[in-house]
Design a protein around this motif. Structure first.
Motif, PDB file in Angstrom:
ATOM      1  N   ARG A 169       0.832  -1.199   0.000  1.00 52.24           N
ATOM      2  CA  ARG A 169       0.000   0.000   0.000  1.00 52.24           C
ATOM      3  C   ARG A 169       0.870   1.254   0.000  1.00 52.24           C
ATOM      4  O   ARG A 169       1.941   1.275   0.609  1.00 52.24           O
ATOM      5  N   LEU A 170       0.373   2.291  -0.687  1.00 50.60           N
ATOM      6  CA  LEU A 170       0.862   3.641  -0.478  1.00 50.60           C
ATOM      7  C   LEU A 170      -0.070   4.254   0.555  1.00 50.60           C
ATOM      8  O   LEU A 170      -1.269   4.414   0.302  1.00 50.60           O
ATOM      9  N   ALA A 171       0.469   4.577   1.732  1.00 48.89           N
ATOM     10  CA  ALA A 171      -0.365   5.011   2.855  1.00 48.89           C
ATOM     11  C   ALA A 171       0.047   6.398   3.331  1.00 48.89           C
ATOM     12  O   ALA A 171       1.224   6.760   3.302  1.00 48.89           O
ATOM     13  N   PHE A 172      -0.950   7.170   3.782  1.00 41.68           N
ATOM     14  CA  PHE A 172      -0.731   8.494   4.357  1.00 41.68           C
ATOM     15  C   PHE A 172      -1.474   8.556   5.687  1.00 41.68           C
ATOM     16  O   PHE A 172      -2.596   8.064   5.813  1.00 41.68           O
ATOM     17  N   GLY A 173      -0.833   9.145   6.704  1.00 43.62           N
ATOM     18  CA  GLY A 173      -1.514   9.238   7.990  1.00 43.62           C
ATOM     19  C   GLY A 173      -1.011  10.411   8.805  1.00 43.62           C
ATOM     20  O   GLY A 173       0.128  10.838   8.679  1.00 43.62           O
ATOM     21  N   GLU A 174      -1.909  10.959   9.633  1.00 43.69           N
ATOM     22  CA  GLU A 174      -1.541  12.014  10.583  1.00 43.69           C
ATOM     23  C   GLU A 174      -2.296  11.785  11.881  1.00 43.69           C
ATOM     24  O   GLU A 174      -3.475  11.397  11.878  1.00 43.69           O
ATOM     25  N   THR A 175      -1.612  11.994  12.986  1.00 38.44           N
ATOM     26  CA  THR A 175      -2.245  11.825  14.292  1.00 38.44           C
ATOM     27  C   THR A 175      -3.189  12.978  14.589  1.00 38.44           C
ATOM     28  O   THR A 175      -4.328  12.785  15.014  1.00 38.44           O
ATOM     29  N   ILE A 176      -2.725  14.178  14.361  1.00 37.32           N
ATOM     30  CA  ILE A 176      -3.556  15.352  14.526  1.00 37.32           C
ATOM     31  C   ILE A 176      -3.049  16.417  13.570  1.00 37.32           C
ATOM     32  O   ILE A 176      -1.844  16.556  13.358  1.00 37.32           O
ATOM     33  N   GLY A 177      -3.955  17.159  12.951  1.00 43.21           N
ATOM     34  CA  GLY A 177      -3.506  18.177  12.030  1.00 43.21           C
ATOM     35  C   GLY A 177      -4.615  19.108  11.620  1.00 43.21           C
ATOM     36  O   GLY A 177      -5.799  18.774  11.697  1.00 43.21           O
ATOM     37  N   ILE A 178      -4.202  20.282  11.197  1.00 41.98           N
ATOM     38  CA  ILE A 178      -5.126  21.255  10.672  1.00 41.98           C
ATOM     39  C   ILE A 178      -4.384  22.131   9.678  1.00 41.98           C
ATOM     40  O   ILE A 178      -3.222  22.486   9.893  1.00 41.98           O
ATOM     41  N   GLY A 179      -5.019  22.455   8.573  1.00 47.51           N
ATOM     42  CA  GLY A 179      -4.340  23.300   7.611  1.00 47.51           C
ATOM     43  C   GLY A 179      -4.723  22.987   6.194  1.00 47.51           C
ATOM     44  O   GLY A 179      -5.751  22.370   5.924  1.00 47.51           O
ATOM     45  N   PHE A 180      -3.887  23.438   5.297  1.00 46.24           N
ATOM     46  CA  PHE A 180      -4.157  23.334   3.870  1.00 46.24           C
ATOM     47  C   PHE A 180      -3.212  22.313   3.247  1.00 46.24           C
ATOM     48  O   PHE A 180      -2.017  22.320   3.514  1.00 46.24           O
ATOM     49  N   SER A 181      -3.752  21.481   2.389  1.00 47.34           N
ATOM     50  CA  SER A 181      -2.940  20.529   1.651  1.00 47.34           C
ATOM     51  C   SER A 181      -3.392  20.512   0.202  1.00 47.34           C
ATOM     52  O   SER A 181      -4.490  20.048  -0.091  1.00 47.34           O
ATOM     53  N   PHE A 182      -2.582  21.075  -0.632  1.00 48.44           N
ATOM     54  CA  PHE A 182      -2.847  21.009  -2.062  1.00 48.44           C
ATOM     55  C   PHE A 182      -1.759  20.120  -2.658  1.00 48.44           C
ATOM     56  O   PHE A 182      -0.808  20.596  -3.268  1.00 48.44           O
ATOM     57  N   SER A 183      -1.883  18.850  -2.420  1.00 48.58           N
ATOM     58  CA  SER A 183      -0.825  17.939  -2.832  1.00 48.58           C
ATOM     59  C   SER A 183      -1.427  16.638  -3.322  1.00 48.58           C
ATOM     60  O   SER A 183      -2.599  16.332  -3.096  1.00 48.58           O
ATOM     61  N   GLN A 184      -0.564  15.858  -3.985  1.00 47.01           N
ATOM     62  CA  GLN A 184      -0.987  14.572  -4.508  1.00 47.01           C
ATOM     63  C   GLN A 184       0.218  13.658  -4.604  1.00 47.01           C
ATOM     64  O   GLN A 184       1.288  14.075  -5.069  1.00 47.01           O
ATOM     65  N   MET A 185       0.074  12.435  -4.138  1.00 47.36           N
ATOM     66  CA  MET A 185       1.079  11.401  -4.321  1.00 47.36           C
ATOM     67  C   MET A 185       0.547  10.419  -5.353  1.00 47.36           C
ATOM     68  O   MET A 185      -0.622  10.010  -5.286  1.00 47.36           O
ATOM     69  N   ARG A 186       1.381  10.035  -6.297  1.00 47.98           N
ATOM     70  CA  ARG A 186       0.929   9.214  -7.417  1.00 47.98           C
ATOM     71  C   ARG A 186       1.805   7.968  -7.558  1.00 47.98           C
ATOM     72  O   ARG A 186       3.029   8.055  -7.498  1.00 47.98           O
ATOM     73  N   VAL A 187       1.160   6.831  -7.785  1.00 42.66           N
ATOM     74  CA  VAL A 187       1.865   5.595  -8.125  1.00 42.66           C
ATOM     75  C   VAL A 187       1.379   5.165  -9.502  1.00 42.66           C
ATOM     76  O   VAL A 187       0.196   4.871  -9.699  1.00 42.66           O
ATOM     77  N   TYR A 188       2.302   5.148 -10.466  1.00 42.25           N
ATOM     78  CA  TYR A 188       1.967   4.785 -11.833  1.00 42.25           C
ATOM     79  C   TYR A 188       2.028   3.273 -12.056  1.00 42.25           C
ATOM     80  O   TYR A 188       1.167   2.693 -12.689  1.00 42.25           O
ATOM     81  N   ASN A 189       3.111   2.660 -11.591  1.00 37.32           N
ATOM     82  CA  ASN A 189       3.318   1.232 -11.839  1.00 37.32           C
ATOM     83  C   ASN A 189       3.993   0.599 -10.626  1.00 37.32           C
ATOM     84  O   ASN A 189       4.814   1.239  -9.958  1.00 37.32           O
ATOM     85  N   ILE A 190       3.663  -0.656 -10.401  1.00 36.49           N
ATOM     86  CA  ILE A 190       4.430  -1.475  -9.459  1.00 36.49           C
ATOM     87  C   ILE A 190       4.912  -2.683 -10.242  1.00 36.49           C
ATOM     88  O   ILE A 190       4.106  -3.414 -10.830  1.00 36.49           O
ATOM     89  N   LEU A 191       6.220  -2.875 -10.259  1.00 34.30           N
ATOM     90  CA  LEU A 191       6.828  -3.888 -11.118  1.00 34.30           C
ATOM     91  C   LEU A 191       7.592  -4.909 -10.283  1.00 34.30           C
ATOM     92  O   LEU A 191       8.290  -4.563  -9.331  1.00 34.30           O
ATOM     93  N   SER A 192       7.440  -6.187 -10.682  1.00 36.82           N
ATOM     94  CA  SER A 192       8.192  -7.238 -10.007  1.00 36.82           C
ATOM     95  C   SER A 192       9.608  -7.351 -10.559  1.00 36.82           C
ATOM     96  O   SER A 192      10.505  -7.858  -9.889  1.00 36.82           O
ATOM     97  N   GLU A 193       9.786  -6.874 -11.786  1.00 37.01           N
ATOM     98  CA  GLU A 193      11.114  -6.818 -12.394  1.00 37.01           C
ATOM     99  C   GLU A 193      11.214  -5.515 -13.164  1.00 37.01           C
ATOM    100  O   GLU A 193      10.254  -5.092 -13.803  1.00 37.01           O
ATOM    101  N   TYR A 194      12.375  -4.908 -13.119  1.00 32.59           N
ATOM    102  CA  TYR A 194      12.559  -3.634 -13.811  1.00 32.59           C
ATOM    103  C   TYR A 194      13.992  -3.565 -14.323  1.00 32.59           C
ATOM    104  O   TYR A 194      14.946  -3.873 -13.600  1.00 32.59           O
ATOM    105  N   TYR A 195      14.144  -3.146 -15.573  1.00 32.35           N
ATOM    106  CA  TYR A 195      15.456  -3.078 -16.189  1.00 32.35           C
ATOM    107  C   TYR A 195      15.653  -1.694 -16.789  1.00 32.35           C
ATOM    108  O   TYR A 195      14.787  -1.194 -17.513  1.00 32.35           O
ATOM    109  N   ILE A 196      16.772  -1.091 -16.461  1.00 37.48           N
ATOM    110  CA  ILE A 196      16.990   0.307 -16.822  1.00 37.48           C
ATOM    111  C   ILE A 196      17.514   0.446 -18.241  1.00 37.48           C
ATOM    112  O   ILE A 196      18.106  -0.464 -18.798  1.00 37.48           O
ATOM    113  N   ASP A 197      17.279   1.598 -18.791  1.00 38.30           N
ATOM    114  CA  ASP A 197      17.796   1.970 -20.101  1.00 38.30           C
ATOM    115  C   ASP A 197      18.234   3.430 -20.008  1.00 38.30           C
ATOM    116  O   ASP A 197      17.414   4.297 -19.741  1.00 38.30           O
TER     117      ASP A 197
END
Length: 421
Positions: A169-197
């Motif tokens: 999982r991609l997880a986000f958590g806060e115990t206590i908070g207040i304020g502004f969040s204009f953000s985004q976390m993104r997961v495009y792919n999860i790969l069991s094997e990956y080879y660079i180029d």
């Protein structure tokens, strides 16, 4: 008919399951470079809850996109704006089949952006589970109090869980908070094997200096250990630069191992001086292929091509002037490195000895006391390599003991009688 319908439905369901299985295992080429096999998952989950979490725009969306063959689709977490206690959210994928093995890399195609202003502790983590129990986690970002965003371009994060697992999982958590969040976390792919180029080199060719007729090697090794991102089927092809064209080498008199990581250069002729070499490494993984071109290594051949010439024979006279004229250079020495000289002399033209401090290209010998022979040795020094001396023609200085013409004058009295006749 009813039996046929049941069988048809069962067959369609089986094909659907098989196609999904194959679909999740397809190869993908990523926009940020590289190629890999998508993680084989058949479950997904998303949650944007919390105990008392009042945030507008909070969203956990599209978890199935993390193993989708559309490599530009993504799952996302948006913390939103507002306040909360024990706010938590996640997107995740997993399997109901065999566990994924421990200590094997998982590659996550991840990016994030945004602006946050929260007096709270926020954090994003990749969390691995087995049968609902957390077994491993690693942070992707973490912020304390006033957070001005975590902008991370799309990149591959390698994670090696230390225990077998069946969900990530991609997880986000806060115990206590207040304020502004204009953000985004993104997961495009999860790969069991990956080879660079491009592939990466552990070592690159380096310049070599060798005496003419000698041998040397050039080496370039691709990084492809068990935990690296390069397929094991690496091939090599060494090339030499001919003019402006790189030409593949073939095994022969002067080259061997032209398709290995180490090139052997043998019986090096002087004509190889300043040759440039490189290697092209290639590998493939199913439908993906990779290529990496190494740095250039230059070959320097240290040689004396010609020792040159130092003039012609001379004759001097002991009774006039026994000092020979300076020996001039009638033909310059030809070397591939820096020329170093040593003059020698001999009384019999057989055994020559070095003349102290006579190390210039020319030499003005002192007066001789006997017929003497002279020659000049030259050697080449190049990048610390020194050749043997090669010698010029021999000049003979002949000493004559007497060159003046000596006249002997005899004074005689001649008496003549007058002729009385």
């Amino acid at each position: 008919m009813e039996t046929n319908s049941i069988l048809r439905c069962a067959f369609i369901a089986l094909c659907f399951l098989v196609s999904n299985k194959m679909h999740s295992q397809e190869m993908v080429s990523l926009p940020n470079g590289g190629c890999g096999r998508l993680l084989d998952t058949n479950t997904s989950s998303a949650n944007n809850g919390g105990l008392l979490c009042f945030r507008l725009g909070k969203e956990a969306a599209n978890p199935t996109n993390m193993t989708d063959t559309d490599v530009n689709s993504f799952a996302s977490l948006k913390p939103g704006t507002g306040a909360g206690l024990f706010c938590s959210m996640h997107v995740g994928v997993g399997t109901t089949g065999s566990d994924f093995p421990a200590n094997k890399p998982v590659y996550i195609d991840f990016a994030s952006d945004g602006f946050n202003f929260n007096p709270s502790f926020n954090g994003g983590n990749f969390v691995f589970y087995n049968n609902g129990q957390e077994i491993y986690r690693t942070g992707v970002n973490g912020h304390l109090f006033f957070d001005f965003g975590d902008n991370q371009e799309r990149r591959i994060i390698k994670v090696i869980p230390t225990a077998a697992w069946d969900e990530v999982r991609l997880a986000f958590g806060e115990t206590i908070g207040i304020g502004f969040s204009f953000s985004q976390m993104r997961v495009y792919n999860i790969l069991s094997e990956y080879y660079i180029d491009p592939m990466t080199y552990l070592s690159q060719p380096s310049d070599r200096t060798v005496p003419v007729g000698g041998s040397t090697t050039m080496t370039a090794v691709i990084s492809n250990t068990d935990v690296d991102e390069t397929p094991a089927n690496v091939t090599y092809q060494w090339q030499v630069l001919n003019g402006s064209t790189w030409t593949d080498l073939a095994n022969g008199t002067n080259y061997s191992n032209v398709t290995s990581s180490t090139l052997n250069i043998n019986n090096v002729p002087v004509g190889f001086n300043n040759n440039q070499y490189r290697v092209v490494a290639k590998s493939s993984f199913h439908t993906c292929s990779f290529q990496a071109i190494s740095n250039v290594g230059r070959l320097f051949v240290n040689a004396v091509n010609s020792p040159g010439a130092i003039g012609t024979d001379q004759t001097v006279c002991l009774d006039i002037n026994a000092d020979p004229a300076a020996f001039t250079v009638t033909a310059a020495a030809q070397v591939t490195g820096n020329a170093e000289y040593q003059w020698q002399s001999s009384a019999d033209n057989v055994t020559f000895t070095n003349i102290t401090n006579a190390t210039a290209a020319t030499y003005d010998a002192p007066a001789v006391t006997q017929t003497t022979y002279y020659r000049r040795g030259v050697r080449s020094t190049l990048n610390g390599d020194v050749t043997a001396y090669q010698y010029s023609n021999v000049v003979k200085v002949t000493l004559k003991k007497s060159c003046l013409i000596k006249c002997i004058i005899t004074n005689r009295m001649i008496t003549a009688k007058p002729n009385s006749n």
